[in-house]
Design a protein around this motif. Structure first.
Motif, PDB file in Angstrom:
ATOM      1  N   CYS A 159       0.840  -1.209   0.000  1.00  0.00           N
ATOM      2  CA  CYS A 159       0.000   0.000   0.000  1.00  0.00           C
ATOM      3  C   CYS A 159       0.873   1.257   0.000  1.00  0.00           C
ATOM      4  CB  CYS A 159      -0.942   0.000   1.205  1.00  0.00           C
ATOM      5  SG  CYS A 159      -2.240  -1.246   1.091  1.00  0.00           S
ATOM      6  N   PHE A 160       1.936   1.258   0.811  1.00  0.00           N
ATOM      7  CA  PHE A 160       2.859   2.406   0.811  1.00  0.00           C
ATOM      8  C   PHE A 160       3.425   2.597  -0.598  1.00  0.00           C
ATOM      9  CE2 PHE A 160       4.090   1.045   5.429  1.00  0.00           C
ATOM     10  CZ  PHE A 160       2.971   1.678   5.949  1.00  0.00           C
ATOM     11  N   LYS A 161       3.805   1.478  -1.196  1.00  0.00           N
ATOM     12  CA  LYS A 161       4.431   1.513  -2.528  1.00  0.00           C
ATOM     13  C   LYS A 161       3.469   2.066  -3.587  1.00  0.00           C
ATOM     14  CE  LYS A 161       6.137  -1.898  -5.840  1.00  0.00           C
ATOM     15  NZ  LYS A 161       7.561  -2.104  -6.095  1.00  0.00           N
ATOM     16  N   GLN A 162       2.213   1.624  -3.523  1.00  0.00           N
ATOM     17  CA  GLN A 162       1.238   2.025  -4.548  1.00  0.00           C
ATOM     18  C   GLN A 162       0.726   3.447  -4.349  1.00  0.00           C
ATOM     19  OE1 GLN A 162      -0.020   0.022  -7.254  1.00  0.00           O
ATOM     20  NE2 GLN A 162       1.804  -1.116  -6.678  1.00  0.00           N
ATOM     21  N   LEU A 163       0.518   3.836  -3.097  1.00  0.00           N
ATOM     22  CA  LEU A 163      -0.209   5.082  -2.823  1.00  0.00           C
ATOM     23  C   LEU A 163       0.602   6.132  -2.060  1.00  0.00           C
ATOM     24  CD1 LEU A 163      -3.503   3.303  -1.638  1.00  0.00           C
ATOM     25  CD2 LEU A 163      -3.184   4.423  -3.854  1.00  0.00           C
ATOM     26  N   GLY A 164       1.759   5.726  -1.565  1.00  0.00           N
ATOM     27  CA  GLY A 164       2.495   6.585  -0.634  1.00  0.00           C
ATOM     28  C   GLY A 164       3.078   7.846  -1.235  1.00  0.00           C
ATOM     29  N   ASP A 165       3.131   7.921  -2.579  1.00  0.00           N
ATOM     30  CA  ASP A 165       3.599   9.186  -3.169  1.00  0.00           C
ATOM     31  C   ASP A 165       2.566  10.287  -2.925  1.00  0.00           C
ATOM     32  OD1 ASP A 165       1.788   7.845  -4.826  1.00  0.00           O
ATOM     33  OD2 ASP A 165       2.570   8.760  -6.660  1.00  0.00           O
ATOM     34  N   ARG A 166       1.306   9.901  -2.676  1.00  0.00           N
ATOM     35  CA  ARG A 166       0.247  10.895  -2.454  1.00  0.00           C
ATOM     36  C   ARG A 166      -0.379  10.836  -1.061  1.00  0.00           C
ATOM     37  NH1 ARG A 166      -2.581   8.131  -6.811  1.00  0.00           N
ATOM     38  NH2 ARG A 166      -0.829   6.766  -6.318  1.00  0.00           N
ATOM     39  N   VAL A 167      -0.226   9.709  -0.385  1.00  0.00           N
ATOM     40  CA  VAL A 167      -0.803   9.579   0.970  1.00  0.00           C
ATOM     41  C   VAL A 167       0.299   9.839   1.991  1.00  0.00           C
ATOM     42  CG1 VAL A 167      -1.893   8.015   2.621  1.00  0.00           C
ATOM     43  CG2 VAL A 167      -2.512   7.902   0.179  1.00  0.00           C
ATOM     44  N   LYS A 168       0.089  10.842   2.848  1.00  0.00           N
ATOM     45  CA  LYS A 168       1.127  11.214   3.811  1.00  0.00           C
ATOM     46  C   LYS A 168       0.750  10.898   5.254  1.00  0.00           C
ATOM     47  CE  LYS A 168       3.437  12.537   0.370  1.00  0.00           C
ATOM     48  NZ  LYS A 168       4.427  11.578  -0.149  1.00  0.00           N
ATOM     49  N   LEU A 169      -0.470  10.466   5.462  1.00  0.00           N
ATOM     50  CA  LEU A 169      -0.883  10.074   6.811  1.00  0.00           C
ATOM     51  C   LEU A 169      -1.446   8.657   6.753  1.00  0.00           C
ATOM     52  CD1 LEU A 169      -2.637  13.306   8.168  1.00  0.00           C
ATOM     53  CD2 LEU A 169      -0.507  12.299   9.015  1.00  0.00           C
ATOM     54  N   TRP A 170      -0.793   7.764   7.470  1.00  0.00           N
ATOM     55  CA  TRP A 170      -1.204   6.351   7.485  1.00  0.00           C
ATOM     56  C   TRP A 170      -1.563   5.940   8.906  1.00  0.00           C
ATOM     57  CZ3 TRP A 170      -1.739   3.673   3.024  1.00  0.00           C
ATOM     58  CH2 TRP A 170      -1.031   4.106   1.889  1.00  0.00           C
ATOM     59  N   LYS A 220      11.965   1.796   4.416  1.00  0.00           N
ATOM     60  CA  LYS A 220      11.912   1.820   2.955  1.00  0.00           C
ATOM     61  C   LYS A 220      11.299   3.075   2.334  1.00  0.00           C
ATOM     62  CE  LYS A 220      10.664  -1.935   0.626  1.00  0.00           C
ATOM     63  NZ  LYS A 220       9.911  -3.191   0.298  1.00  0.00           N
ATOM     64  N   TYR A 221      10.416   3.744   3.078  1.00  0.00           N
ATOM     65  CA  TYR A 221       9.617   4.780   2.410  1.00  0.00           C
ATOM     66  C   TYR A 221       9.743   6.186   3.007  1.00  0.00           C
ATOM     67  CZ  TYR A 221       7.485   0.783   0.133  1.00  0.00           C
ATOM     68  OH  TYR A 221       7.287  -0.357  -0.610  1.00  0.00           O
ATOM     69  N   ARG A 222      10.062   6.272   4.284  1.00  0.00           N
ATOM     70  CA  ARG A 222       9.995   7.576   4.936  1.00  0.00           C
ATOM     71  C   ARG A 222      10.847   8.628   4.223  1.00  0.00           C
ATOM     72  NH1 ARG A 222       8.239   9.045   9.837  1.00  0.00           N
ATOM     73  NH2 ARG A 222       8.373   6.989  10.776  1.00  0.00           N
ATOM     74  N   LYS A 223      12.036   8.225   3.852  1.00  0.00           N
ATOM     75  CA  LYS A 223      12.968   9.181   3.265  1.00  0.00           C
ATOM     76  C   LYS A 223      12.399   9.817   1.996  1.00  0.00           C
ATOM     77  CE  LYS A 223      17.866   9.470   2.064  1.00  0.00           C
ATOM     78  NZ  LYS A 223      17.792   9.339   0.573  1.00  0.00           N
ATOM     79  N   ASN A 224      11.835   8.995   1.125  1.00  0.00           N
ATOM     80  CA  ASN A 224      11.313   9.521  -0.141  1.00  0.00           C
ATOM     81  C   ASN A 224       9.899  10.061  -0.047  1.00  0.00           C
ATOM     82  OD1 ASN A 224      13.637   9.002  -1.567  1.00  0.00           O
ATOM     83  ND2 ASN A 224      13.026   6.866  -1.931  1.00  0.00           N
TER      84      ASN A 224
END
Ligand code: GBH
Length: 490
Positions: A159-170, A220-224
């Motif tokens: 889910c982070f991979k698919q949507l995380g470029d636009r979703v900032k609150l999980w 894996k994702y926080r940095k980007n």
């Protein structure tokens, strides 16, 4: 408390998050469309006698087909954010997450929803798990089986991979306490009765699952992506029934069992001492050799500690709490606490029996959280009130106007007077929806939904205008520029 019943004029911080919330099973419908797999809530609702009038979420608000309508409602409320949840079996029908197993059409719905929100300048706040576990996992024990924690982390990862470029609150989990209650005899899926041990095993695994998902994001994702990952817990405020030490300790136990069960492992480390002591003593007295509350090893304690960028809080009501020596048997999460809880008869009633408005309770709870957990960032991720379909006024919901005005004003007091780091307020709910075991009987919406009409039309209730007014003003303007909402504060 001199401030208790007084109106406070003032504003929330400029970047305050205003939202309304829903959950996948409660609004989406399309329960078996486009390759979606069944969840435990599909199974449970389809069993005879589980839900009021045998209602189910097969169609619900039909939000799967109504992205535009939903976004229009959100726009009319002026909100900055929309909190919704992803249905795990919609995106991974068999449960097991991998790119190969992903249901493209199911994932496309969330892509489209996120894009439509962003186009409307509304930010998504996404819950990964709002109770609808893929049925395939339940067949091998559900959350009582610790392997599900591993699958959850993989699901979160994708889910982070698919949507995380636009979703900032999980938000990883919505109300793990309620998830566990579905294993402990409450009217919730999967509807098991594993009361005295099941509930503790379930939450033990959910805490591990939460921590794994947070670490995936962090590694894996926080940095980007630069977002935040938290968890949503529900808790009533606990008011000692008397000044006695026994009742004050009992109220503290209610908060430790209610919120500390999860918040203590995450913000401090390990379960609260009083919970470990209480369940161990009860277990021994019952003739067991070890505690029914599982034990985290050092490594697990350290892996779970520090895994929330914010605390999500669902808060609706308060309870009076007194000390009570529970019967030793049968053992349960409830009897382990040695408390008795009830509502003061002077508190107003609403359409569901567990909820009576006590606006000042939310401020007390926020203060307690600040002191107990070292001033974490808190988002109120749900708060609201219900009417019953057949009895109460539908569109002229004055009491909901009063509820939101009074509760939000108490949150303002927590921010201004108590310096609580409160980041946002979320109304439950954007619209009437499938209210779990109550089916469509209880209505929590700012919008009325006609469930008899196949088009599921949405109509704003009077409270929608007041809520939109509070949001537009980012709080309560000073007495010279009275906002519409101010007249609901006496
Ligand atoms: C929230 O839970 C849920 O997150 C949301 O999905 C739901 O629609 C909303 O509340 C309104 O209910 O029936 O006496 O056994 C709030 C916490 C915990 C409150 C379970 C009701 C059941 C009480 N809920 N509780 S009872």
């Amino acid at each position: 408390d001199p401030e208790r019943d007084r109106l406070l004029y003032g504003h929330f911080p400029p970047n305050f998050t205003w939202a309304t919330a829903t959950a996948a099973y409660q609004v989406e419908g399309a329960w078996d469309e486009d390759g979606k797999g069944p969840s435990i809530w599909d199974t449970y609702s389809h069993q005879d006698g589980r839900i009021y009038n045998n209602h189910n979420g097969d169609v619900a608000c039909d939000s799967y087909h109504k992205i535009n309508e939903d976004v229009e409602m959100l726009k009319s409320l002026n909100v900055t954010h929309y909190r919704f949840s992803i249905s795990w079996p919609r995106v991974f029908p068999e449960g097991v997450p991998s790119m190969k197993n992903m249901n493209e059409k199911g994932m496309q719905y969330y892509q489209d929803l996120v894009n439509a929100l962003i186009a409307a300048n509304i930010e998504p706040m996404v819950t990964l798990y709002h109770w609808d576990l893929p049925q395939t996992f339940q067949d091998t024990g559900g959350w009582e089986n610790d392997i599900v924690a591993v699958y959850f982390a993989q699901y979160a990862d994708l889910c982070f991979k698919q949507l995380g470029d636009r979703v900032k609150l999980w938000i990883t989990f919505n109300e793990p306490k309620v998830v566990a209650s579905g294993y402990g005899g409450a009217r919730k899926a999967p509807g098991l009765g594993h009361q005295s041990t099941g509930v503790y095993r379930v939450t033990h695994n959910i805490l591990k699952a939460h921590a794994k998902a947070w670490h995936v994001y962090d590694d894996k994702y926080r940095k980007n992506q630069g977002g935040q990952v938290g968890i949503t817990l529900n808790c009533d405020w606990a008011i000692p029934a008397s000044e006695s030490e026994a009742d004050r300790d009992a109220a503290d136990r209610a908060l430790q069992f209610g919120l500390g069960w999860f918040a203590h492992p995450i913000f401090v480390g390990d379960y609260p001492d009083v919970m470990k002591k209480q369940v161990l003593e009860k277990s021994r007295a019952q003739g067991l050799t070890s505690s029914r509350l599982p034990i985290f090893n050092e490594d697990e304690i350290n892996t779970i500690r520090g895994t929330a960028d914010f605390l999500g809080l669902n808060h609706y009501t308060s309870q009076m709490i007194a000390h009570h020596n529970s019967e030793l048997m049968p053992s349960s999460y409830s009897s382990d606490q040695d408390i008795l809880g009830w509502h003061d008869e002077n508190w107003p009633k609403c359409g569901v029996s567990w909820l009576r408005p006590v606006p000042w309770g939310i401020r007390q709870l926020l203060k307690w959280i600040k002191e107990e957990y070292g001033d974490p960032a808190v988002f109120i991720t749900e708060s609201g009130i219900a009417e019953k379909s057949d009895v109460e006024p539908m569109l002229n919901d004055t009491w909901r106007m009063q509820y939101y005005t009074a509760y939000i004003n108490e949150v303002l007091k927590a921010y201004i007077l108590d310096d609580v780091d409160v980041r946002g307020y979320t109304a439950w709910s954007l619209m009437d929806n499938f209210e779990w075991a109550d089916g469509y009987l209880s209505r929590f919406g700012l919008h009325y939904v006609d469930f008899n009409d196949p088009a599921r039309p949405r109509t704003p209730k009077a409270s929608a205008e007041i809520f939109a007014d509070i949001v537009r003003n980012n709080g309560f303007p000073n007495p010279q520029i009275l906002s519409k909402s101010s007249k609901y504060l006496s």
